[in-house]
Design a protein around this motif. Structure first.
Motif, mmCIF file in Angstrom:
data_model
loop_
_atom_site.group_PDB
_atom_site.id
_atom_site.type_symbol
_atom_site.label_atom_id
_atom_site.label_comp_id
_atom_site.label_asym_id
_atom_site.label_seq_id
_atom_site.Cartn_x
_atom_site.Cartn_y
_atom_site.Cartn_z
ATOM 1 N N ALA A 143 0.861 -1.184 0.000
ATOM 2 C CA ALA A 143 0.000 0.000 0.000
ATOM 3 C C ALA A 143 0.898 1.235 0.000
ATOM 4 C CB ALA A 143 -0.904 0.006 1.228
ATOM 5 N N PHE A 144 0.476 2.250 -0.701
ATOM 6 C CA PHE A 144 1.336 3.422 -0.891
ATOM 7 C C PHE A 144 0.567 4.681 -0.507
ATOM 8 C CE2 PHE A 144 4.318 0.705 -2.912
ATOM 9 C CZ PHE A 144 3.552 -0.232 -3.575
ATOM 10 N N LEU A 145 1.068 5.321 0.530
ATOM 11 C CA LEU A 145 0.418 6.551 0.982
ATOM 12 C C LEU A 145 0.828 7.714 0.096
ATOM 13 C CD1 LEU A 145 0.886 6.085 4.823
ATOM 14 C CD2 LEU A 145 -1.276 6.053 3.600
ATOM 15 N N MET A 146 -0.096 8.594 -0.138
ATOM 16 C CA MET A 146 0.174 9.755 -0.979
ATOM 17 C C MET A 146 0.529 10.993 -0.155
ATOM 18 S SD MET A 146 -0.211 8.621 -4.062
ATOM 19 C CE MET A 146 0.352 6.993 -3.611
ATOM 20 N N THR A 147 0.570 10.814 1.154
ATOM 21 C CA THR A 147 0.956 11.934 2.023
ATOM 22 C C THR A 147 1.915 11.412 3.082
ATOM 23 O OG1 THR A 147 -0.957 11.503 3.424
ATOM 24 C CG2 THR A 147 -1.198 13.249 1.775
ATOM 25 N N THR A 148 2.564 12.338 3.746
ATOM 26 C CA THR A 148 3.482 11.976 4.810
ATOM 27 C C THR A 148 3.329 12.994 5.931
ATOM 28 O OG1 THR A 148 5.799 11.368 5.262
ATOM 29 C CG2 THR A 148 5.445 13.344 3.968
ATOM 30 N N PRO A 149 3.528 12.573 7.179
ATOM 31 C CA PRO A 149 3.366 13.536 8.271
ATOM 32 C C PRO A 149 4.497 14.562 8.292
ATOM 33 C CG PRO A 149 4.039 11.389 9.113
ATOM 34 C CD PRO A 149 3.796 11.220 7.663
ATOM 35 N N ILE A 150 4.158 15.760 8.699
ATOM 36 C CA ILE A 150 5.163 16.813 8.894
ATOM 37 C C ILE A 150 5.596 16.732 10.354
ATOM 38 C CG2 ILE A 150 5.648 19.274 8.764
ATOM 39 C CD1 ILE A 150 3.302 19.529 6.809
ATOM 40 N N LYS A 151 6.860 16.429 10.544
ATOM 41 C CA LYS A 151 7.351 16.229 11.906
ATOM 42 C C LYS A 151 8.386 17.276 12.247
ATOM 43 C CE LYS A 151 8.598 11.897 11.036
ATOM 44 N NZ LYS A 151 8.900 10.453 11.221
ATOM 45 N N GLY A 152 8.458 17.582 13.507
ATOM 46 C CA GLY A 152 9.483 18.520 13.937
ATOM 47 C C GLY A 152 9.989 18.117 15.308
ATOM 48 N N PRO A 153 11.024 18.801 15.806
ATOM 49 C CA PRO A 153 11.578 18.417 17.101
ATOM 50 C C PRO A 153 10.624 18.776 18.232
ATOM 51 C CG PRO A 153 12.634 20.414 16.299
ATOM 52 C CD PRO A 153 11.693 19.975 15.224
ATOM 53 N N ALA A 154 10.598 17.911 19.246
ATOM 54 C CA ALA A 154 9.816 18.214 20.446
ATOM 55 C C ALA A 154 10.625 19.181 21.294
ATOM 56 C CB ALA A 154 9.541 16.923 21.216
ATOM 57 N N SER A 155 10.024 20.282 21.687
ATOM 58 C CA SER A 155 10.767 21.282 22.475
ATOM 59 C C SER A 155 11.188 20.722 23.826
ATOM 60 C CB SER A 155 9.904 22.509 22.713
ATOM 61 O OG SER A 155 9.216 22.853 21.545
ATOM 62 N N SER A 156 10.404 19.791 24.356
ATOM 63 C CA SER A 156 10.657 19.336 25.726
ATOM 64 C C SER A 156 11.629 18.163 25.785
ATOM 65 C CB SER A 156 9.337 18.922 26.373
ATOM 66 O OG SER A 156 8.732 17.917 25.576
ATOM 67 N N ASP A 157 11.869 17.517 24.675
ATOM 68 C CA ASP A 157 12.721 16.312 24.716
ATOM 69 C C ASP A 157 13.533 16.239 23.439
ATOM 70 O OD1 ASP A 157 12.152 12.911 25.806
ATOM 71 O OD2 ASP A 157 13.843 13.754 24.696
ATOM 72 N N PRO A 158 14.847 16.345 23.527
ATOM 73 C CA PRO A 158 15.649 16.328 22.301
ATOM 74 C C PRO A 158 15.544 15.016 21.529
ATOM 75 C CG PRO A 158 17.045 16.284 24.262
ATOM 76 C CD PRO A 158 15.671 16.498 24.729
ATOM 77 N N ASP A 159 15.092 13.954 22.206
ATOM 78 C CA ASP A 159 14.940 12.680 21.494
ATOM 79 C C ASP A 159 13.538 12.524 20.910
ATOM 80 O OD1 ASP A 159 16.907 10.999 24.022
ATOM 81 O OD2 ASP A 159 17.518 11.943 22.139
ATOM 82 N N GLY A 160 12.703 13.522 21.116
ATOM 83 C CA GLY A 160 11.307 13.395 20.700
ATOM 84 C C GLY A 160 10.977 14.164 19.442
ATOM 85 N N GLU A 161 9.842 13.840 18.880
ATOM 86 C CA GLU A 161 9.343 14.547 17.704
ATOM 87 C C GLU A 161 7.855 14.802 17.895
ATOM 88 O OE1 GLU A 161 10.083 11.643 14.586
ATOM 89 O OE2 GLU A 161 8.037 10.880 14.775
ATOM 90 N N ILE A 162 7.377 15.828 17.230
ATOM 91 C CA ILE A 162 5.953 16.143 17.293
ATOM 92 C C ILE A 162 5.452 16.395 15.885
ATOM 93 C CG2 ILE A 162 5.973 17.131 19.619
ATOM 94 C CD1 ILE A 162 6.097 19.902 18.280
#
Lengths: 475, 781
Positions: free
Chosen positions: B572-591
């Motif tokens: 299955a092939f998605l035609m969109t992808t999530p926009i992710k960025g760094p989590a301000s509270s955790d350098p290992d996290g993403e939001i």
């Protein structure tokens, strides 16, 4: 018996404490620096050991149906080697924090040591890696088997104690001692001089994970955890306080062996990586094939060196020319690295600076070491190894010697450092010309010419820097 | 002996605009063994001399030197298109001989035919204005009809919205008269001069002042029609392009510095794209025909460098699929080396510090154009440099790339596979995501550029297998055979007399919107029945012959996913992808990065990669397509996620169209008709050079030139668009008067687009020399 005598005898050595005793001529600060130097030396030695083993993996003798698995082993070991580089940089940062100099030595230990041979990947050396990284309390079914293999491989009756964990324990104990190491011993202003993950990490850390509603990281997917064994998590900590330094050293030591209850679920310690490889290798090993080149142990370009294994001398001249080139590039790497710990980033904050440009060159040299290592594992150690009459199973490849000069220190003055880099370029050019004069293949010629072109550009660059410094010294 | 089929090669020929009276001499580019890391060497090649009087080739010679301009006018690239025959050997049965043989007088005679059996037809169009206004009458089209003479036929572009007699000349085509020495059947396309056309009006009726950029002879657009002033009221713009407002606007420009007011000046250009067709009439049989595509594009101003991802890469992926086919290891390795080489050929033209989002001499990065700045604007987040800001300098980064190349040449296995951005990671704006390669550049989906899946798989294969090939003597690669089945050979075919700049390998593929073609346009009709918007997954229209109300109801919905099977199992092939960025509270996290206009934080991914696997196995077959259901009008511009519980999608089975015409490498007419491959490009294209920065196509629209090491260990150089070369780089804020601005380009683009050779301004003989230009000549020695 002297401590030195205890080692290598049938008398089991349960502790290295005797080797770590502070001499009366030293202060505690001296002692701490010395231990950190030992730590740096060991990390360096481990890194080279693992690199050699990883680069030895491959070759046309590997059956095609084992390629994928064998390549995975290589990736795992390289991941560990990269992490050792991270450890080395962290230890260097702590040394800088203590106002001590950078240390790139590798082979000079105050006692005889058999742990850091550079040798091709095989079951015996793999067992040594497992043993080196395994935590004392870890209970796993192959423990006895591993220990037996280690003794056999090292030709010892007793199992020698690997010093890395001991060294770190000594360091952390001393560093935590506020009486022996007062606050005045620390130089937090050196923070900008230290290696940062941002500059050195190159993306080698676990992928970011989403946060849950409470702001905690969600658990990594099983597939991500599985893949992580081939990915490095480079731990490079800058330190500005005692607590920073202790935390950094603790994290580094955990990454190697892990400590019970401290391993993060989605992270692979060095031990776990090595034991996995061991199990997989055991399953498919056979006398019909080898996952690695048959190569020298502790290869060297110097016939006069008093080495434990004189059979490592690369007597085939054509090969030795390449090995010399590798050594030159290896020295260049560490000279650049040492220099970065001396240069204060110039220009405004957040502006490109020449220190960062040096850092790029360090990575560039790593890439060349990779290429040169691959070549040396296909080149004969001795002339007889190149002789078609010599049975294939008797031929030995050279392998990369990774030798450092006896005095790896760099000058204090910046101008002299740049001149030193230029000296290295001359040495490299000479090594390249020696290769070009010894009947290289077309591919080899192409590579050497590319290297010469790179060095020419570097020389121009350094010339501009020296001109910019208005230097009249030396060059 | 019979002819089974015809082919025109090359299947895609790029002409390059210019007003010099002599077309560009032929040249190619080769590695320079004396400078393995240097610029490729421009080597003059066999150039055909065509008699203006007769249309025959009077000679072929290799020039001693190559020049790109004559008297400050750019020499157009006028490609030849050659006809080949696929023979059927009657003695051995059908379809045995797959070799493509030149169709010439000799072969025609053998077959009992002659030249009069040959006819040509060329049809091109410029739909740029139509793409904006939505008014079909704004299409400018030219069609020669079938001809068999050897005269020059002008491609006269007509539009219903021109004033009477108004015409845009798209250039000429000529059936080259075969002769003894040059007997192959061929046609030559000479493009237009790169002129700008505009509205038929006076700027000021009281003074009679006209637009200085528009020669009265080219003031052809009827001002009562919709193009002049278009966009002044943003609410009237129904089907915006991406990037928006890609056309010359009334000052002040650009629009995004001026409350996004973009009122069109009413300009058009003479770029175009379309088809060349040849027909061979056979006695007592159906005629044989063949088609090729052509386009007219801006000049290739950096002739000795190739961009990291070209149209050729995308077309190869369309041919072979996302995975590297079984081929000799050495062939894959050579391609991997080429990718890395193109990487540093690209980066050396970028001022990496500025492109990284660094402040420049105290000026905030937000005031300068870069990907981090775009990202900040799109996500409404603070701008952050991509790499550690102290570590980015062009010289240093370029050297690093050269080191990579050198190591690979030395046999090292690529170690950076995981550092390559996957196509579904283009909107990963975490530090880890942004630092992946290629860095700092824009892709066709307006997010960070990714290579094609096939390019990535090339690197993967070499990384995987290199350890087992060290020391192995690889067998020499056999030269590619030009056969009916060898589509790659056809794609890369080098017709006699055609410079490399006429080939897809010199056309950029990160089409946002692109330079030679907007390749995104090709994918709109990939699924029979619907027409998608070229830059995202919105269904804009249905095919004219659609009667099914369920399909008609898809207009205004978004295509979320394509599956090979009806159930959830299988690819299955998605035609969109999530926009992710760094989590301000955790350098290992993403939001997830969301905004009011994009509350789900999703981004459409470019089609060329998203549909690569679908194309590989399902052309002409049915797939399951998941669309949003009942998406209200006010949300159709908001990218939607695929949600299973509760289900937010409906599923339709649609057939995947064929990408190429059968047995050829000609992009199917069903996918794009005349003018559609260029309709998304800027109108006029000269405007795009001012508005689209180098991080879109660094080695075609360079940024950093005359780069040298400075005394501080860093690089110094000029901005390509600096009017005066000082060695002191001027960063682009769109309005700095030290840079070439809009009207200067409209009036004198040929002067201001300065060719770069060896990374420096190329000095032409007997032409105005830009100050500080290199005197390097390109010679044949």
């Amino acid at each position: 018996m002297t401590p030195q005598d205890k080692r290598g005898s049938s008398h089991p050595t349960s502790s290295l404490a005797d080797h770590f005793l502070k001499r009366p001529e030293m202060t505690w600060h001296d002692q701490l620096v010395w231990l950190l130097h030992l730590g740096a030396t060991m990390e360096h030695a481990l890194m080279v050991q693992y690199l050699y083993a990883a680069y030895s993996i491959g070759g046309k003798q590997v059956p095609a149906h084992h390629h994928k698995k064998v390549k995975e082993w290589q990736e795992s070991i390289l991941a560990v080697a990269r992490e050792e580089m991270g450890h080395l940089l962290t230890v260097q940062n702590v040394l800088t924090f203590l106002g001590a100099g950078f240390n790139v030595s590798r082979g000079q230990f105050p006692w005889g040591i058999e742990w850091f041979n550079i040798e091709p990947f095989c079951m015996g050396s793999l067992a040594c890696y497992v043993n080196a990284e395994m935590p004392e309390s870890e209970d796993f079914p192959e423990r006895e088997e591993i220990e037996a293999l280690v003794k056999h491989h090292l030709k010892k009756d007793a199992l020698p104690v690997h010093p890395v964990a001991e060294i770190y324990r000594e360091i952390m104990t001393l560093l935590a001692d506020k009486k022996r190491i007062p606050e005045s011993a620390f130089q937090p202003d050196t923070y900008p001089l230290q290696a940062s993950w941002d500059e050195w990490g190159r993306g080698y850390k676990p992928a970011p994970r989403p946060l849950d509603a409470s702001g905690n990281l969600v658990k990594a997917e099983p597939e991500v955890v599985k893949q992580a064994q081939f990915d490095s998590n480079m731990l490079i900590f800058q330190v500005g306080t005692r607590t920073d330094a202790l935390a950094a050293l603790k994290a580094v030591s955990i990454q190697g062996e892990g400590i019970e209850n401290s391993k993060k679920e989605d992270e692979w310690t060095h031990f776990h990586r090595f034991i996995k490889i061991f199990r997989e290798f055991k399953e498919i090993q056979s006398s019909d094939w080898s996952p690695a080149a048959q190569a020298a142990i502790n290869p060297t370009t110097n016939p006069n060196l008093q080495v434990p294994d004189p059979d490592g001398y690369i007597s085939c001249e054509r090969t030795r020319n390449w090995a010399v080139l590798l050594n030159v590039r290896y020295w260049m790497l560490f000279r650049y690295l040492s220099h970065t710990f001396q240069i204060v980033p110039a220009g405004g904050p957040g502006q490109p600076n020449v220190r960062a440009m040096l850092m790029h060159r360090i990575f560039g040299e790593m890439y060349q070491l990779k290429a040169l290592s691959g070549k040396l594992f296909q080149m004969p150690l001795r002339d007889v190894d190149a002789d078609p009459e010599t049975p294939r199973e008797m031929r030995i490849a050279a392998g990369p010697p990774f030798e450092l000069p006896s005095n790896p220190r760099i000058p204090v003055s910046d101008v002299d450092c740049w001149c030193m880099h230029r000296d290295s370029l001359i040495a490299s050019r000479d090594a390249c010309n020696a290769i070009l004069a010894s009947n290289p293949t077309p591919d080899e010629t192409e590579y050497i010419k590319t290297l010469l072109a790179l060095d020419e550009n570097t020389d121009l660059w350094i010339g501009q820097i020296l001109a910019g410094m208005n230097s009249t010294a030396r060059y | 002996m019979k002819i089974r089929a015809l082919r025109i090669l090359p299947p895609f020929a790029i002409a390059r605009l210019g007003s010099a009276n002599k077309p560009q001499d032929n040249y190619t580019i080769v590695d320079n063994p004396d400078e393995p890391l240097g610029y490729r060497k421009i080597v003059p090649a066999t150039t055909l001399q065509v008699s203006e009087a007769t249309g025959e080739i009077t000679g072929a010679e290799t020039p001693k030197t190559i020049s790109f301009k004559i008297d400050d006018k750019i020499r157009p690239v006028a490609p030849f298109l050659e006809v080949f025959a696929v023979l059927e050997d009657t003695q051995q049965g059908e379809g045995v001989s797959g070799e493509l043989v030149p169709l010439d007088d000799g072969l025609l005679t053998k077959l009992g035919l002659n030249r009069s059996s040959i006819e040509w037809k060329v049809s091109v169009a410029n739909r740029k204005v139509m793409r904006r206004t939505g008014n079909l009458a704004d299409t400018v089209s030219a069609d020669t009809g079938w001809f068999s003479d050897h005269d020059s036929h002008e491609l006269q572009g007509h539009s219903d919205n021109f004033v009477p007699g108004g015409v845009i000349s798209f250039g000429q085509v000529r059936f080259i008269l075969p002769n003894q020495e040059f007997g192959q059947i061929r046609l030559r396309f000479t493009p237009a001069q790169g002129l700008i056309y505009g509205p038929h009006r006076e700027l000021d009726p009281t003074t009679g002042e006209t637009d200085p950029a528009i020669d009265p002879k080219r003031a052809i657009y009827d001002t009562s029609k919709g193009w002049v002033g278009f966009g002044k009221d943003p609410d009237t713009v129904v089907n915006q392009t991406l990037p928006p407002s890609l056309y010359a606007i009334e000052p002040p420009a650009p629009s995004w510095l001026n409350n996004n007011i973009a009122a069109s000046r009413g300009y058009l250009d003479d770029a175009c794209d379309g088809f060349v067709e040849v027909r061979l009439t056979l006695p007592e049989a159906e005629p044989l025909a063949a088609t090729a595509r052509i386009c007219a594009a801006p000049p290739a101003v950096v002739p000795d460098s190739l961009f990291i991802r070209s149209l050729a890469d995308d077309l190869e992926q369309a041919i072979h699929g996302p995975q590297v086919p079984k081929e000799p290891y050495e062939a894959t390795r050579n391609r991997a080396l080429d990718i890395v080489r193109r990487a540093y050929e690209t980066v050396r033209f970028m001022n990496v510090a500025v492109m990284n989002g660094n402040n420049f001499k105290g000026r905030p990065a937000l005031s300068l154009d870069s990907m981090p700045e775009e990202e900040a604007a799109d996500t409404e987040r603070a701008i952050r440099p991509v790499m550690a800001s102290g570590s980015v300098d062009t010289f240093g980064i370029m050297t690093l790339h050269e080191q990579v190349f050198a190591a690979l040449r030395g046999g090292a296995a690529p170690w950076f596979l995981k550092l390559l951005r996957r196509p579904d990671e283009v909107a990963d704006f975490t530090d880890r995501g942004r630092r992946k390669m290629p860095a700092l550049m824009c892709g066709a989906d307006n997010n960070y550029l990714a290579l094609t899946y096939r390019q990535i798989d090339t690197i993967r294969r070499v990384a995987q297998e290199a350890p087992f090939h060290i020391g192995v003597s690889e067998p020499e690669l056999a030269p590619a055979q030009l056969t009916a089945l060898n589509l790659t050979a056809q794609l890369h075919y080098e017709a006699m007399g055609n410079p490399i700049s006429s080939r897809p390998v010199t056309s950029v593929a990160n089409c946002c919107p692109g330079l030679e073609v907007d390749f995104r346009a090709v994918w709109r009709r990939m699924f029979k029945g619907i027409v998608l918007r070229e830059y995202d997954n919105l269904v804009m229209d249905v095919d004219p012959d659609v009667t099914d109300p369920a399909i008609k109801a898809l207009v205004g919905q978004q295509l979320l996913r394509v599956r090979f099977f009806g159930g959830e199992e299988g690819p299955a092939f998605l035609m969109t992808t999530p926009i992710k960025g760094p989590a301000s509270s955790d350098p290992d996290g993403e939001i997830r990065l969301t905004t009011d206009l994009n509350p789900h934080g999703m981004a459409a991914v470019e089609w060329s990669n998203a549909l690569a696997a679908v194309l590989r196995s399902h052309q002409g077959k049915t797939v399951w397509c998941d669309f949003t259901k009942d998406l209200p009008d006010d949300r159709k511009e908001m990218p939607q996620p695929l949600i299973h519980e509760p289900r937010n999608y409906i599923t339709m089975q649609l057939e995947v169209r064929k990408f190429f015409d059968d047995g050829t490498v000609v992009i199917s007419k069903d996918l794009a008709s005349e003018g559609e491959l260029t309709q998304g490009l800027c109108s006029p294209w000269q405007n795009d050079y001012r508005e689209c920065s180098c991080y879109y196509w660094a080695s075609s629209r360079p940024d950093y030139i005359n780069v040298e090491p400075a005394g501080n260990g860093l690089s110094k150089g000029d901005n390509w668009f600096q009017m005066e070369r000082t060695g002191d780089y001027v960063p682009d804020d769109y309005v700095d008067s030290r840079l070439v601005l809009y009207d200067e380009l409209f009036l004198q683009w040929e002067h201001w687009l300065r060719f770069q050779v060896g990374g420096k301004d190329f000095m032409e003989e007997a032409s105005g020399n830009p100050e500080g230009a290199s005197t390097e000549k390109v010679t044949g020695e």
